[in-house]
Design a protein around this motif. Structure first.
Motif, PDB file in Angstrom:
ATOM      1  N   MET A 262       2.451  51.674  50.460  1.00 47.76           N
ATOM      2  CA  MET A 262       2.564  50.636  49.519  1.00 47.76           C
ATOM      3  C   MET A 262       4.381  50.371  49.516  1.00 47.76           C
ATOM      4  N   ASP A 263       4.860  49.598  49.623  1.00 48.87           N
ATOM      5  CA  ASP A 263       6.250  49.271  49.684  1.00 48.87           C
ATOM      6  C   ASP A 263       6.503  48.309  48.516  1.00 48.87           C
ATOM      7  N   ALA A 264       7.911  48.187  48.517  1.00 47.17           N
ATOM      8  CA  ALA A 264       8.523  47.291  47.319  1.00 47.17           C
ATOM      9  C   ALA A 264       7.720  45.712  47.556  1.00 47.17           C
ATOM     10  N   LEU A 265       7.794  45.313  48.533  1.00 47.85           N
ATOM     11  CA  LEU A 265       7.265  43.880  48.752  1.00 47.85           C
ATOM     12  C   LEU A 265       5.742  43.849  48.206  1.00 47.85           C
ATOM     13  N   ASP A 266       4.896  44.870  48.499  1.00 45.04           N
ATOM     14  CA  ASP A 266       3.523  44.858  48.087  1.00 45.04           C
ATOM     15  C   ASP A 266       3.394  44.793  46.453  1.00 45.04           C
ATOM     16  N   LEU A 267       4.162  45.663  46.000  1.00 45.83           N
ATOM     17  CA  LEU A 267       4.335  45.712  44.298  1.00 45.83           C
ATOM     18  C   LEU A 267       4.879  44.351  44.014  1.00 45.83           C
ATOM     19  N   HIS A 268       5.782  43.856  44.777  1.00 44.37           N
ATOM     20  CA  HIS A 268       6.293  42.336  44.185  1.00 44.37           C
ATOM     21  C   HIS A 268       5.071  41.546  44.246  1.00 44.37           C
ATOM     22  N   VAL A 269       4.443  41.196  45.409  1.00 48.99           N
ATOM     23  CA  VAL A 269       3.162  40.535  45.329  1.00 48.99           C
ATOM     24  C   VAL A 269       2.216  40.545  44.116  1.00 48.99           C
ATOM     25  N   ILE A 270       2.168  41.656  43.695  1.00 49.51           N
ATOM     26  CA  ILE A 270       1.375  41.923  42.440  1.00 49.51           C
ATOM     27  C   ILE A 270       1.980  41.430  41.168  1.00 49.51           C
ATOM     28  N   ALA A 271       3.112  41.640  41.220  1.00 50.74           N
ATOM     29  CA  ALA A 271       4.131  41.173  39.922  1.00 50.74           C
ATOM     30  C   ALA A 271       4.017  39.594  39.967  1.00 50.74           C
ATOM     31  N   HIS A 272       4.311  39.197  41.133  1.00 53.89           N
ATOM     32  CA  HIS A 272       4.525  37.726  41.265  1.00 53.89           C
ATOM     33  C   HIS A 272       2.894  36.952  41.008  1.00 53.89           C
ATOM     34  N   ARG A 273       2.228  37.402  41.240  1.00 56.11           N
ATOM     35  CA  ARG A 273       0.787  37.042  40.792  1.00 56.11           C
ATOM     36  C   ARG A 273       0.431  36.953  39.561  1.00 56.11           C
ATOM     37  N   LEU A 274       0.801  38.020  38.644  1.00 53.15           N
ATOM     38  CA  LEU A 274       0.504  38.258  37.603  1.00 53.15           C
ATOM     39  C   LEU A 274       1.354  37.306  36.766  1.00 53.15           C
TER      40      LEU A 274
ATOM     41  N   ARG B 218      10.556  49.883  53.906  1.00 52.43           N
ATOM     42  CA  ARG B 218       9.808  49.982  52.570  1.00 52.43           C
ATOM     43  C   ARG B 218      10.810  49.310  51.614  1.00 52.43           C
ATOM     44  N   GLY B 219      11.886  48.540  51.796  1.00 58.34           N
ATOM     45  CA  GLY B 219      12.700  47.609  50.846  1.00 58.34           C
ATOM     46  C   GLY B 219      13.661  48.532  49.993  1.00 58.34           C
ATOM     47  N   ILE B 220      14.143  49.738  50.721  1.00 52.16           N
ATOM     48  CA  ILE B 220      15.100  50.509  50.102  1.00 52.16           C
ATOM     49  C   ILE B 220      16.498  49.794  49.731  1.00 52.16           C
ATOM     50  N   GLY B 221      16.872  49.629  48.728  1.00 48.57           N
ATOM     51  CA  GLY B 221      18.370  49.025  48.466  1.00 48.57           C
ATOM     52  C   GLY B 221      18.356  47.516  48.384  1.00 48.57           C
ATOM     53  N   VAL B 222      17.243  46.942  48.595  1.00 55.41           N
ATOM     54  CA  VAL B 222      17.459  45.324  48.639  1.00 55.41           C
ATOM     55  C   VAL B 222      17.543  44.787  47.104  1.00 55.41           C
ATOM     56  N   VAL B 223      18.351  43.779  47.072  1.00 59.03           N
ATOM     57  CA  VAL B 223      18.610  43.076  45.771  1.00 59.03           C
ATOM     58  C   VAL B 223      18.652  41.724  46.108  1.00 59.03           C
ATOM     59  N   ILE B 224      17.739  41.065  45.506  1.00 57.83           N
ATOM     60  CA  ILE B 224      17.686  39.511  45.850  1.00 57.83           C
ATOM     61  C   ILE B 224      17.811  38.700  44.469  1.00 57.83           C
ATOM     62  N   ASN B 225      18.502  37.690  44.362  1.00 57.06           N
ATOM     63  CA  ASN B 225      18.499  36.807  43.172  1.00 57.06           C
ATOM     64  C   ASN B 225      17.244  36.110  42.887  1.00 57.06           C
ATOM     65  N   LYS B 226      16.773  36.058  41.828  1.00 59.83           N
ATOM     66  CA  LYS B 226      15.413  35.215  41.470  1.00 59.83           C
ATOM     67  C   LYS B 226      15.614  33.624  41.723  1.00 59.83           C
ATOM     68  N   LYS B 227      16.633  33.051  42.014  1.00 59.72           N
ATOM     69  CA  LYS B 227      16.662  31.834  42.437  1.00 59.72           C
ATOM     70  C   LYS B 227      16.756  31.736  43.670  1.00 59.72           C
ATOM     71  N   CYS B 228      16.725  32.725  44.717  1.00 63.14           N
ATOM     72  CA  CYS B 228      16.609  32.612  46.025  1.00 63.14           C
ATOM     73  C   CYS B 228      15.253  32.088  46.542  1.00 63.14           C
ATOM     74  N   LYS B 229      14.954  31.591  47.865  1.00 63.36           N
ATOM     75  CA  LYS B 229      13.516  31.204  48.388  1.00 63.36           C
ATOM     76  C   LYS B 229      13.564  31.740  49.349  1.00 63.36           C
ATOM     77  N   ILE B 230      12.608  32.451  49.981  1.00 63.29           N
ATOM     78  CA  ILE B 230      12.581  33.217  51.271  1.00 63.29           C
ATOM     79  C   ILE B 230      11.051  32.749  51.996  1.00 63.29           C
ATOM     80  N   GLY B 231      11.524  32.189  53.169  1.00 67.98           N
ATOM     81  CA  GLY B 231      10.297  31.454  53.838  1.00 67.98           C
ATOM     82  C   GLY B 231       9.496  32.565  54.494  1.00 67.98           C
ATOM     83  N   GLU B 232       8.380  31.917  55.260  1.00 70.33           N
ATOM     84  CA  GLU B 232       7.436  32.912  56.007  1.00 70.33           C
ATOM     85  C   GLU B 232       8.111  33.830  57.115  1.00 70.33           C
ATOM     86  N   ASN B 233       7.148  34.716  57.510  1.00 69.49           N
ATOM     87  CA  ASN B 233       7.493  35.691  58.584  1.00 69.49           C
ATOM     88  C   ASN B 233       8.960  36.037  58.722  1.00 69.49           C
TER      89      ASN B 233
END
Length: 93
Positions: free
Chosen positions: A1-13, A52-67
């Motif tokens: 499990m990496d940072a993105l997997d946890l993010h997906v759970i948090a985003h769904r909640l 695994r997403g180490i050191g990534v910082v993303i602003n909440k107003k960004c939008k990231i596409g697929e793949n």
């Protein structure tokens, strides 16, 4: 499990309007991976984080596409009123 997997759970909640758990998961992501990936952030399917997403910082107003692939220690933020809009099939490193 990496940072993105946890993010997906948090985003769904967050989308289900569960108030406290998304913020807790965001804090867990910060402590485990030293990353700031807000639960409000929209990330497309198939997008992965390098190392695994180490050191990534993303602003909440960004939008990231697929793949997309976002490698370690990348910052996507907004300055001067603009925020990055990342298309599909983009690699950032």
């Amino acid at each position: 499990m990496d940072a993105l997997d946890l993010h997906v759970i948090a985003h769904r909640l967050y989308k289900w309007r569960i108030p406290f758990l998304p913020k807790c998961i965001q804090v867990i992501i910060f402590f485990l991976f030293n990353s700031y990936i807000p639960y409000e952030l929209e990330i497309g399917k198939g997008t992965r984080l390098g190392h695994r997403g180490i050191g990534v910082v993303i602003n909440k107003k960004c939008k990231i596409g697929e793949n997309c692939l976002i490698r370690a220690h990348v910052t996507l933020g907004g300055g001067g009123g603009g925020y990055p809009l990342i298309g599909n099939y983009v690699e950032i490193g």
